[in-house]
Scaffold this active site. Sequence first.
Site, PDB file in Angstrom:
ATOM      1  N   LEU A  19       2.053  10.275   1.310  1.00  0.00           N
ATOM      2  CA  LEU A  19       2.910   9.455   0.464  1.00  0.00           C
ATOM      3  C   LEU A  19       4.143   9.079   1.267  1.00  0.00           C
ATOM      4  CD1 LEU A  19       2.948  11.263  -3.034  1.00  0.00           C
ATOM      5  CD2 LEU A  19       1.549   9.328  -2.311  1.00  0.00           C
ATOM      6  N   ASP A  20       4.661   7.889   1.023  1.00  0.00           N
ATOM      7  CA  ASP A  20       5.924   7.511   1.650  1.00  0.00           C
ATOM      8  C   ASP A  20       7.002   8.510   1.249  1.00  0.00           C
ATOM      9  OD1 ASP A  20       4.534   5.379   2.565  1.00  0.00           O
ATOM     10  OD2 ASP A  20       5.497   3.887   1.284  1.00  0.00           O
ATOM     11  N   LYS A  21       7.944   8.702   2.118  1.00  0.00           N
ATOM     12  CA  LYS A  21       8.970   9.736   1.915  1.00  0.00           C
ATOM     13  C   LYS A  21       9.679   9.608   0.572  1.00  0.00           C
ATOM     14  CE  LYS A  21      13.127  11.603   4.136  1.00  0.00           C
ATOM     15  NZ  LYS A  21      14.070  11.461   5.271  1.00  0.00           N
ATOM     16  N   SER A  23       8.595   7.937  -2.165  1.00  0.00           N
ATOM     17  CA  SER A  23       7.736   7.719  -3.331  1.00  0.00           C
ATOM     18  C   SER A  23       7.450   9.032  -4.044  1.00  0.00           C
ATOM     19  CB  SER A  23       6.430   7.033  -2.915  1.00  0.00           C
ATOM     20  OG  SER A  23       5.731   7.828  -1.988  1.00  0.00           O
TER      21      SER A  23
END
Length: 228
Positions: A19-21, A23
């Site tokens: 996951l993006d940091k 998100s």
Amino acid sequence: MIERLNRPDIKQLHLLHRLDKQSTGLLLMAYTPEAEKRLRDLMQEHKITKQYLTIVRGIPQLSEGEINIPIIERNVCGTYKMMLSPAYTDLTKLVMPKSKRDHIDSSKAITKYRVIDSNYGVSLVECQPITGVKHQIRTHLAHALGTPILGDHKYSHYAKLAPQKLQFATLKKLGVRQAKVRTIPLCLHSYSVAIPNFLHHQQNIFIRARLSHHLRYFIQALRLRMIK
């Protein structure tokens, strides 16, 4: 996380995707090598369905569709970010000089999307990434549709890094001034995962993560409906 599970038989967790940091939401892991291999095989065959919920600035022209544009990482103002890298075809060559393309280094990226609701200058959008390229949803929504994710200051502008510009109606509903817009967190949530034929007797698994506090608040403040 292993300590919180309180399971002596679990010695290691195998991360299956990222996951993006900034998100939120669901992150899939396996605790046996056998389960990890089965899940990775299903992912490579595109049989695992992942759905994301996001609020974007603006309203996409088409209420649903599939974005199929390769992505490549570039240096923009000293920071690396993902950019679109369309294939050189009879259509794209009209606007894309062949000498400047480096499509050969790009990654295939496909994202399906559906607009659930729109209000006060923003839209609630459901996304289903078919591929798993870094920052894929953020790049496709911002640069392919022209509707960057609310709170995504990295991808709100194509060729520069600057705080996101929001409509007055959006700012008013969120109770934020434009000068403080950088305090708005990224509204990208890993919402659900469907895994077919995984359990005993070929049963399916469906997992859903409840909304983050800030995404739930923004949906309520902007009066967005979750069901279309």
